[in-house]
Structure formats: structure tokens, C-alpha cells
Enzyme design. Structure first.
Site, PDB file in Angstrom:
ATOM      1  N   LYS A   1      37.910  51.731  32.077  1.00  0.00           N
ATOM      2  CA  LYS A   1      38.407  52.999  31.684  1.00  0.00           C
ATOM      3  C   LYS A   1      38.819  53.165  30.339  1.00  0.00           C
ATOM      4  CE  LYS A   1      41.498  55.877  34.959  1.00  0.00           C
ATOM      5  NZ  LYS A   1      42.682  55.871  35.698  1.00  0.00           N
TER       6      LYS A   1
HETATM    7  O1  G3P Z   1      44.896  57.449  37.222  1.00  0.00           O
HETATM    8  C1  G3P Z   1      45.044  58.728  36.722  1.00  0.00           C
HETATM    9  C2  G3P Z   1      45.874  59.897  37.447  1.00  0.00           C
HETATM   10  O2  G3P Z   1      45.351  60.013  38.753  1.00  0.00           O
HETATM   11  C3  G3P Z   1      47.321  59.927  37.243  1.00  0.00           C
HETATM   12  O3  G3P Z   1      47.913  60.652  38.023  1.00  0.00           O
HETATM   13  O4  G3P Z   1      50.021  61.684  39.235  1.00  0.00           O
HETATM   14  O5  G3P Z   1      50.178  59.993  37.367  1.00  0.00           O
HETATM   15  O6  G3P Z   1      49.276  62.385  36.999  1.00  0.00           O
HETATM   16  P1  G3P Z   1      49.541  61.317  37.650  1.00  0.00           P
END
Ligand code: G3P
Length: 217
Positions: A83
Site C-alpha cells: 500500500k
Molecule cells: O484502510 C483505510 C480506510 O479504510 C480508513 O478508514 O474509517 O479510518 O476513514 P477510516
């Protein structure tokens, strides 16, 4: 649509994997910190549980540093997807890694133009963050529609991995748009099965079944 779990919690990943509904896992530095686990160790464990892609994120910001970290991470298992952030160095790293046969997930995508760049860099996956888009008064799902349209216009192979999913309606909308994958916290994946009429139906059938006094044996 493929389902990835956005977590580094082994117990949750095992539980979802046992349903047969889990196609991969995504992690990020915040999720690793939340798990309290050693990055290399927990990633190796996840890769052994899930056959599909497991995203492991670099933390270097320059191309050379990203390549060095990717070199270490891709040795963990064959199903590791590196990533990288959606920056020029991240895109350069993406190109170099995908040219070399490594899966790459370009993350922190917040615009259709960024997604276009990720596809041009040969990304295996692009991760637009719908929840964080919504948090900022923008329309996360419109971003997914735009990316779908652009990728279809030019027949890009890059898979749209809807990330930052916060609730079941994000999953529904992503599926309606035709996103390739969504990654969500285990709680959201489990909530997809819930319906009040399913629960009510089971209750009614069981009550009537009890009246028959029969057993399935
Ligand atoms: O893995 C990246 C992503 O899904 C992050 O989610 O909820 O931290 O915005 P969030």
C-alpha cells in the site's frame, strides 16, 4: 463485489474467514497501532489466514525509502499487496512494483484525477476513502461513480477498492455503482446480514414449529 476486512484484529479476521465471505484484508498504520501487534508478525499471521490480497502500508515518503520498505514487506507472503500513498513518489513506487509483478494498493485517494493517475501507474487497487470524504461535507459515493466512469471509459484494469466504509449503506451504494471491492470494519460486514423481518420470520416459524411437537432427526 469482493469483501475485504479493514482490520488487523486476528480474532475478527478468523471469524469472517470462517464464513467464506472474506476475500482479503486491508491494514494501515493506524489499524496496526490499534492492534498493539508487531507489524511484520501480525501481517504474516493475516496472510496465512486469508488467501486473498492483504494490504500492508509503507511509511516512507520518498520513492527509494518506499522501495526499501516494500522489499521487506513483499517477502512476508505471496498475497501481500503493498500500500502506497497517492503522491508522486507513491505513484513512481507503484509503477516500479507492478512492473515487477507485485500487487499495489494506492491509498488515500480523494479525487477522480488522483484515481486516474493511480490507474496510469498500473495500480492493482485504488482506495478512495468515502467516509472521510463524507466527513468533510463531500459526496463520497459520487467519487466512486466518477472513478467507475473513468475506468470504464478507458478500460483500466485497476480495481476500485472502496475504503473508509462506515455503514451498510456505503456497501449497498458501492455495489449499485459496480465498485470491484469494498473494505469495511468487521462490524459493518456483520451488520449486512441483519434485517428485522428475517428475525421476526425466524421467530414466527419457530413458534409454529413448536406447536407441531415434531423434531428433525
Ligand atoms: O484502510 C483505510 C480506510 O479504510 C480508513 O478508514 O474509517 O479510518 O476513514 P477510516
Amino acid at each position: 463485489m469482493k469483501f475485504f476486512a479493514d482490520t488487523a484484529e486476528i480474532a475478527d479476521i478468523k471469524e469472517l474467514a470462517s464464513t467464506g465471505l472474506l476475500d482479503g484484508v486491508t491494514t494501515n498504520p493506524s489499524l496496526i497501532a490499534k492492534s498493539g501487534r508487531d507489524f511484520m508478525e501480525v501481517t504474516k499471521e493475516i496472510c496465512a489466514i486469508v488467501d486473498g490480497p492483504v494490504s500492508a502500508e509503507v511509511v516512507a515518503l520518498d520513492h527509494e525509502g518506499m522501495m526499501r520498505e516494500a522489499e521487506i514487506l513483499r517477502k512476508i507472503a505471496d498475497n501481500v499487496a503493498i500500500k502506497v500513498p497517492l503522491t508522486l513518489d507513491g505513484l513512481k513506487t507503484c509503477k516500479a512494483l507492478t512492473d515487477d509483478g507485485t500487487m499495489v494498493n494506492v491509498t488515500l485517494c480523494f479525487s477522480a484525477n488522483q484515481a486516474l493517475l493511480a490507474a496510469k501507474a498500473g495500480a492493482t487497487f485504488v482506495s478512495p476513502f468515502v467516509g472521510r470524504h463524507d466527513d468533510n461535507g463531500l459526496d463520497g459515493m459520487q467519487l466512486i461513480r466518477d472513478i467507475r466512469q473513468i475506468y470504464d471509459n478507458y478500460l483500466f484494469d485497476t480495481q476500485i477498492l472502496v475504503a473508509s466504509v462506515r455503514h451498510v449503506m456505503h456497501v449497498y451504494e458501492a455495489a449499485m455503482i459496480g465498485a470491484d471491492i469494498m473494505t469495511a470494519p468487521p462490524s459493518v460486514i456483520k451488520a449486512l446480514v441483519k434485517h428485522v423481518l428475517t428475525d421476526k420470520g425466524i421467530e414466527g416459524f419457530l413458534a409454529d414449529w413448536a406447536k407441531t411437537g415434531q423434531k428433525i432427526s
